[in-house]
Design an enzyme around this catalytic site. Structure first.
Site, PDB file in Angstrom:
ATOM      1  N   GLU A 141       3.848  -2.245  13.462  1.00  0.00           N
ATOM      2  CA  GLU A 141       2.702  -2.339  12.407  1.00  0.00           C
ATOM      3  C   GLU A 141       1.359  -2.408  13.422  1.00  0.00           C
ATOM      4  O   GLU A 141       0.534  -1.775  12.975  1.00  0.00           O
ATOM      5  CB  GLU A 141       2.854  -3.662  11.372  1.00  0.00           C
ATOM      6  CG  GLU A 141       4.145  -3.403  10.357  1.00  0.00           C
ATOM      7  CD  GLU A 141       3.910  -1.997   9.609  1.00  0.00           C
ATOM      8  OE1 GLU A 141       2.906  -1.344   9.706  1.00  0.00           O
ATOM      9  OE2 GLU A 141       4.951  -1.737   9.018  1.00  0.00           O
TER      10      GLU A 141
ATOM     11  N   HIS B 237       3.570   6.284  11.507  1.00  0.00           N
ATOM     12  CA  HIS B 237       4.937   5.598  11.674  1.00  0.00           C
ATOM     13  C   HIS B 237       5.825   6.535  11.696  1.00  0.00           C
ATOM     14  O   HIS B 237       7.118   6.013  12.426  1.00  0.00           O
ATOM     15  CB  HIS B 237       5.297   4.900  10.585  1.00  0.00           C
ATOM     16  CG  HIS B 237       4.889   3.553  10.152  1.00  0.00           C
ATOM     17  ND1 HIS B 237       4.964   2.426  11.089  1.00  0.00           N
ATOM     18  CD2 HIS B 237       4.163   2.731   9.157  1.00  0.00           C
ATOM     19  CE1 HIS B 237       4.470   1.396  10.577  1.00  0.00           C
ATOM     20  NE2 HIS B 237       3.910   1.355   9.473  1.00  0.00           N
TER      21      HIS B 237
ATOM     22  N   GLY C 261       0.843  -1.187   0.027  1.00  0.00           N
ATOM     23  CA  GLY C 261      -0.010   0.097   0.048  1.00  0.00           C
ATOM     24  C   GLY C 261       0.946   1.196   0.070  1.00  0.00           C
ATOM     25  O   GLY C 261       0.647   2.258  -0.940  1.00  0.00           O
ATOM     26  N   ALA C 262       1.701   1.457   0.952  1.00  0.00           N
ATOM     27  CA  ALA C 262       2.687   2.612   0.926  1.00  0.00           C
ATOM     28  C   ALA C 262       3.802   2.232   2.107  1.00  0.00           C
ATOM     29  O   ALA C 262       3.820   1.264   2.605  1.00  0.00           O
ATOM     30  CB  ALA C 262       1.928   3.898   1.642  1.00  0.00           C
ATOM     31  N   MET C 263       4.719   3.228   2.103  1.00  0.00           N
ATOM     32  CA  MET C 263       5.829   3.051   2.795  1.00  0.00           C
ATOM     33  C   MET C 263       6.284   4.265   3.501  1.00  0.00           C
ATOM     34  O   MET C 263       6.561   5.318   3.015  1.00  0.00           O
ATOM     35  CB  MET C 263       7.223   2.536   1.890  1.00  0.00           C
ATOM     36  CG  MET C 263       8.398   2.407   2.697  1.00  0.00           C
ATOM     37  SD  MET C 263       8.209   0.871   3.857  1.00  0.00           S
ATOM     38  CE  MET C 263       9.472   1.490   5.024  1.00  0.00           C
ATOM     39  N   GLU C 264       6.647   4.122   4.760  1.00  0.00           N
ATOM     40  CA  GLU C 264       6.745   5.231   5.760  1.00  0.00           C
ATOM     41  C   GLU C 264       8.368   5.738   5.901  1.00  0.00           C
ATOM     42  O   GLU C 264       8.703   6.339   6.800  1.00  0.00           O
ATOM     43  CB  GLU C 264       6.586   4.804   7.110  1.00  0.00           C
ATOM     44  CG  GLU C 264       7.202   3.765   7.896  1.00  0.00           C
ATOM     45  CD  GLU C 264       7.134   2.182   7.450  1.00  0.00           C
ATOM     46  OE1 GLU C 264       6.504   2.081   6.569  1.00  0.00           O
ATOM     47  OE2 GLU C 264       7.615   1.559   8.517  1.00  0.00           O
ATOM     48  N   ASN C 265       9.168   5.726   4.663  1.00  0.00           N
ATOM     49  CA  ASN C 265      10.489   6.164   4.693  1.00  0.00           C
ATOM     50  C   ASN C 265      10.574   7.705   5.281  1.00  0.00           C
ATOM     51  O   ASN C 265       9.658   8.555   5.133  1.00  0.00           O
ATOM     52  CB  ASN C 265      11.068   6.191   3.256  1.00  0.00           C
ATOM     53  CG  ASN C 265      10.434   5.156   2.327  1.00  0.00           C
ATOM     54  OD1 ASN C 265      10.983   4.152   2.688  1.00  0.00           O
ATOM     55  ND2 ASN C 265       9.744   5.544   1.354  1.00  0.00           N
TER      56      ASN C 265
ATOM     57  N   HIS D  21      -1.619   6.166   8.452  1.00  0.00           N
ATOM     58  CA  HIS D  21      -0.922   4.828   8.865  1.00  0.00           C
ATOM     59  C   HIS D  21       0.647   5.440   8.637  1.00  0.00           C
ATOM     60  O   HIS D  21       1.404   5.196   9.714  1.00  0.00           O
ATOM     61  CB  HIS D  21      -1.443   3.681   8.107  1.00  0.00           C
ATOM     62  CG  HIS D  21      -0.561   2.578   8.637  1.00  0.00           C
ATOM     63  ND1 HIS D  21      -0.626   1.498   9.189  1.00  0.00           N
ATOM     64  CD2 HIS D  21       0.634   1.836   7.931  1.00  0.00           C
ATOM     65  CE1 HIS D  21       0.030   0.485   9.479  1.00  0.00           C
ATOM     66  NE2 HIS D  21       1.055   0.861   8.583  1.00  0.00           N
ATOM     67  N   GLU D  22       1.019   5.895   7.433  1.00  0.00           N
ATOM     68  CA  GLU D  22       2.310   6.153   7.152  1.00  0.00           C
ATOM     69  C   GLU D  22       2.839   7.215   7.842  1.00  0.00           C
ATOM     70  O   GLU D  22       3.830   7.295   8.345  1.00  0.00           O
ATOM     71  CB  GLU D  22       2.333   6.160   5.435  1.00  0.00           C
ATOM     72  CG  GLU D  22       2.046   5.259   4.782  1.00  0.00           C
ATOM     73  CD  GLU D  22       2.592   3.869   5.280  1.00  0.00           C
ATOM     74  OE1 GLU D  22       3.577   3.468   5.486  1.00  0.00           O
ATOM     75  OE2 GLU D  22       1.794   2.900   4.953  1.00  0.00           O
TER      76      GLU D  22
HETATM   77  N1  TRP Z   1       6.121  -0.708   6.227  1.00  0.00           N
HETATM   78  C1  TRP Z   1       4.875  -0.485   5.243  1.00  0.00           C
HETATM   79  C2  TRP Z   1       3.823  -0.256   6.019  1.00  0.00           C
HETATM   80  O1  TRP Z   1       2.961  -1.017   6.629  1.00  0.00           O
HETATM   81  C3  TRP Z   1       4.882  -1.870   4.512  1.00  0.00           C
HETATM   82  C4  TRP Z   1       5.663  -2.170   3.264  1.00  0.00           C
HETATM   83  C5  TRP Z   1       5.452  -1.300   2.152  1.00  0.00           C
HETATM   84  C6  TRP Z   1       6.417  -3.187   2.941  1.00  0.00           C
HETATM   85  N2  TRP Z   1       6.216  -1.760   0.961  1.00  0.00           N
HETATM   86  C7  TRP Z   1       6.734  -3.178   1.269  1.00  0.00           C
HETATM   87  C8  TRP Z   1       6.861  -4.472   3.303  1.00  0.00           C
HETATM   88  C9  TRP Z   1       7.496  -3.784   0.819  1.00  0.00           C
HETATM   89  C10 TRP Z   1       7.463  -5.225   2.673  1.00  0.00           C
HETATM   90  C11 TRP Z   1       7.916  -5.002   1.222  1.00  0.00           C
HETATM   91  O2  TRP Z   1       3.267   1.038   6.011  1.00  0.00           O
HETATM   92 ZN    ZN Z   2       2.864   0.077   8.521  1.00  0.00          ZN
END
Ligand code: TRP
Ligand code: ZN
Length: 876
Positions: free
Chosen positions: A323, A304, A264-268, A300-301
């Site tokens: 998570e 994080h 879905g998305a990533m919290e960098n 959510h992101e």
């Molecule tokens: N940390 C991300 C989230 O829950 C999850 C996530 C995004 C992820 N892209 C990924 C985990 C690729 C594994 C691989 O918000």
């Molecule tokens: Zn997450």
């Protein structure tokens, strides 16, 4: 292919070396990327000087390596498929490593890759090692600076974590930008984006009067679809300040949308990267569910940043620490900005349809697993959704203020650290002065506990005695389970439908009408006094614990609760239990060759719901929705999914026939031509209107056909248009409308995803051959995860009667694509393979067919560890 060696939680050891600083330079071109990494490394305290430095690295071309300025030769280090080892490392030193990558050929979408010509990274969980050699583990935290050099015209936007500190022009047509992230972080939070993007900007002022810039980056042409996401970010910031006293910690918060993304998305840190699905939306392209999803995922992101980034995980076994907690936070956010009842019911329904099945099957694992082959397989319903339920139980046990105190202690103790689930539990316990040692079992034991409740009313003494017995079935590797500590919320309702104040034996005064009972033992008894008449118990209010509740309710009691329970969840649950019992009975009846029909009491209860003008229309809609086939399948054994589908269909048809008038009246009342707006009241009204439409579509009447065609044609929003199209597709194929829809939306990938998914989940004959034709559609691409999910995964996971066709073609189709995808994108292949998880649930003929396909997949040469792990566990 990585090795098939299981990683074990108890084998954890602290890192032998630490990295204080990382300076990265990326030179990006059309054909490749060059990465220069400068690491300031030191040996960890107490580690002996002959311990080698072992850096992770995969699929890299090493171009050079220097230690403290002096080039190393192959005599000084060893490189293999997964690592770079330097035997003689000084106590501290500066390593300079140059690697070369081929992002355009990276179809795994992990590490550095290209999407529509732009560059993106995905480093969680172990993607950074595909960019450069590094200590790619979350307990190694460093300060990063990143310089990006690229063509000015092709890549005008160059982004990374933190603050933009410099930029300039270079030789030829190239430019550079330098970023500094002032916070130390693990490598999984690193991100880089380079491309032709446009930005929508907004601001937020924090309580301490800091001005935050919010920037949303998308491909040109999509700016008009970013407003909802921007508003979501602003709401999320305000909510976290208000609810937890947490402010954002950088000057700019960036979100970038990408159409090729595994999740879905990533919290960098400071630079969240999102699947376009959770950013881009406007009323004519996105449904109410989509808008809601954007609110949740943006929140959510963003959340994080504190729960995940400022305090991160010591190792990947602790994944639920960030998570589960962050899902709990985003669910609470959605409850506060929308309807708490609707949010809770939707979350519980999703938990039961997905996580309960996972917990009952071959992939069952505790929210803090003990071992894995491939960490990517552990981004599961259990880690996320059950993890969130476990966090919610702290809040239920400790109260909302106790929970906040626990959070404050957690940040006070652990800001800037990489910690464990035990640290979180200790903060909750210590801040509240309570003993939560038994609560640890939620982290170590897999499986869904079953709570069996029985009750006795004593006429003479006016007492009501409730006995609760808990048990938990064995899961792979865990034969015996110890009792869980959990909050069990209940109410007692008198004959007139009023909640009774609750008074336990030994208490001097009556208390609230909802009581949270502390359950710790296998069997516990609670006696309530001053109960004037036999009450109807309202059990597990608000779904206070992630358990299966067993209580022998009569149909009359369920109807009573549907009408009277003051707890919205319990009220919905009564309708759900009634429908579930009905469908299970009817499925059994159909197996005996008997005619399938719902009793009059059931139809009457639905009729009453439809005529209620007191209830929230969204709640009525949820109560009218029959349990889904996959959820039913879990409650049965030796299942014939085709027969199960026919039973559901026939009950639905009966409801439509017998309640035609009421359904039509509600539909027409709600279909009043009000221009579209996305607000709570309208969303609720649309949800009820469209469930009525869904039932009415069962009726083979020209008038209904017209009504559907009209709603499709005249809708001024995607929610209504898609609801009509779905009904048409399942009713008579909706060929004309499908063609019209594709013609209108062919250049909008997200809208086309809906078009693919509708056909993939169509219950009409020929769904599989339709799906096979659609694989050739110009809008489809096997390399794009959203497309795979909307066509292939939707068919395999969300179309049980066709996936489970008795001829086994559905299974063969799934296996073929798992094998094909495994070479392209192992994460997506492994997800698809989960379609086979419940193969022991179906009848003998299907079981054998599924097993054969599982064995065919397992026997494939060069299988990724992702797919291998899922398939081997499924086979048992
Ligand atoms: N940390 C991300 C989230 O829950 C999850 C996530 C995004 C992820 N892209 C990924 C985990 C690729 C594994 C691989 O918000
Ligand atoms: Zn997450």
């Amino acid at each position: 292919m990585s090795s098939r060696q299981a990683i074990r939680r108890l084998d954890y050891t602290p890192p032998s070396y630490l990295i204080d600083r990382v300076d990265l330079t990326f030179e990006l071109s059309d054909t490749h990327a060059k990465v220069i990494s400068r690491l300031i490394i030191k040996r960890n305290k107490g580690v002996s000087s002959d311990t080698p430095l072992v850096l992770h690295g995969e699929e890299l071309t090493l171009e050079g390596i220097k230690l403290d300025g002096a080039p190393l030769t192959s005599a000084h280090y060893v490189v293999d498929e997964t690592s770079l080892t330097i035997a003689n490392m000084p106590d501290d030193g500066i390593l300079e490593i140059v690697t070369r990558l081929l992002p355009a050929e990276n179809t795994s979408l992990m590490g550095l890759y290209q999407s529509n010509g732009n560059f993106f990274t995905q480093c969680e969980a172990e993607g950074f090692r595909k960019i450069t050699y590094y200590l790619d583990r979350p307990d190694v935290m460093a300060k990063f600076t990143t310089t990006i050099i690229a063509d000015k015209t092709k890549f005008p936007v160059l982004l990374s974590n933190g603050n933009r500190v410099g930029s300039g022009t270079m030789d030829k047509n190239r430019h550079w930008v330098k970023w500094v992230d002032p916070f130390k972080k693990p490598a999984y939070l690193f991100a880089l984006v380079a491309g032709k993007l446009v930005v929508l900007a907004g601001t937020h002022t924090t309580p301490s009067k800091r001005n935050i810039n919010i920037e949303i980056y998308v491909e040109p042409g999509n700016l008009d679809k970013c407003h909802h996401a921007l508003a979501a970010a602003q709401k999320a910031m305000a909510w976290d300040e208000e609810r937890f006293g947490l402010e954002y910690d950088l000057d700019t918060y960036m979100i970038v949308a990408v159409s090729d993304f595994n999740m879905g998305a990533m919290e960098n840190k400071g630079l969240n990267i999102f699947n376009t699905k959770f950013v881009l939306a406007k009323p004519d392209t996105a449904t109410d569910v989509d808008f809601d999803g954007i609110d949740s995922v943006v929140a959510h992101e963003y959340f994080h940043n504190w729960t995940g980034n400022r305090v991160t995980c010591r190792d990947w076994f602790q994944l639920s620490l960030k998570e589960g907690l962050t899902v709990y936070r985003d669910q609470e956010f959605s409850s506060d900005i929308g309807s708490r009842a609707v949010q809770r019911i939707s979350n519980v329904r999703a938990l039961r349809e997905t996580q309960f099945a996972e917990d009952a099957g071959p992939q069952a694992h505790p929210i803090r697993p003990d071992e894995y082959l491939e960490i990517n397989n552990f981004y599961t319903w259990t880690i996320y959704e059950k993890g969130s339920e476990v966090v919610r139980m702290y809040a239920t046990l400790l109260g909302i203020d106790g929970f906040r105190a626990g959070m404050e202690l957690y940040f006070k103790r652990h800001d800037g650290q990489a910690v464990t689930c035990d640290d979180f539990r200790a903060a909750m316990a210590d801040a509240n002065g309570v003993d939560l040692s038994q609560f640890e079992r939620w982290y170590s034991q897999a499986g869904t506990p079953v709570l069996r409740a029985s009750a006795q009313y004593n006429e003479a003494a006016h007492t009501y005695t409730l006995t609760i017995t808990q048990s938990c079935a064995p899961t792979p590797g865990q034969a015996e389970k110890l009792p869980f500590h959990l909050p069990f919320a209940i109410g007692l309702i008198d004959r007139r439908g009023h909640d009774l104040p609750l008074q336990l034996l030994g208490e001097s005064v009556a208390g609230d009408t909802t009581r949270v009972l502390d359950i710790r033992d296998t069997t516990q008894t609670f006696t309530f006094i001053n109960v004037p008449c036999p009450p109807v118990p309202s059990l597990l209010r608000d779904f206070s614990a992630p358990v299966v509740l067993e209580y022998d309710y009569s149909d009359d009691e369920l109807v009573f609760l549907m009408a009277n329970d003051s707890d919205a969840f319990a009220r919905w649950e009564a309708a759900n239990t009634f429908a579930l019992q009905l469908l299970k009975n009817q499925y059994a009846a159909a197996g005996r060759g008997e005619k399938v029909a719902a009793p009059a009491a059931f139809i009457a209860a639905y009729k009453k719901l439809l005529s209620s003008d007191k209830l929230d229309p969204a709640l009525v809609a949820l109560m009218l929705e029959l349990p889904r086939e996959n959820y039913l399948l879990e409650q049965l054994s030796d299942v014939d999914p085709v027969r199960l589908f026919e039973v559901c269909r026939s009950i639905k048809h009966q409801i439509a026939r017998e309640l035609r008038q009421e359904l039509l009246a509600v539909y027409q009342h709600l279909n009043d031509g009000t221009p579209y707006a996305y607000d709570g009241e309208q969303v609720a009204r649309r949800s009820l209107k469209n469930i009525c439409l869904d039932y009415l579509a069962e009726l083979d009447e020209p008038m209904i056909a017209q009504l559907l065609a009209k709603q499709y044609q005249r809708a001024d929003n995607m929610t209504d248009r898609l609801a009509a199209l779905k009904a048409l597709v399942n009713r008579d194929g909706g060929e004309a409308q499908l063609a019209d829809f594709a013609a209108q939306w062919q250049s909008d990938a997200l809208v086309m995803d809906k078009w693919f998914a509708l056909q993939a989940t169509s219950r009409r004959p020929g769904a599989l051959s339709r799906v096979q034709q659609l694989l050739e559609h110009p809008g489809f691409s096997i390399k794009n995860p959203n497309k795979v999910r909307s066509l292939i995964t939707a068919f395999c996971l969300a179309n049980p009667p066709h996936f489970h066709a008795a001829d086994g073609y559905g299974y063969a189709f799934a296996a073929d694509h798992i094998i094909e995808l495994d070479k392209i994108n192992p994460q997506i292949a492994a997800r698809l393979a989960s379609a086979f998880n419940r193969w022991t649930k179906v009848d003998a003929g299907r079981r054998e067919l599924m097993q054969q396909e599982l064995e065919r997949i397992r026997g494939t040469e060069g299988l990724s560890s992702d797919t291998f792990e899922i398939v081997t566990k499924a086979l048992g």
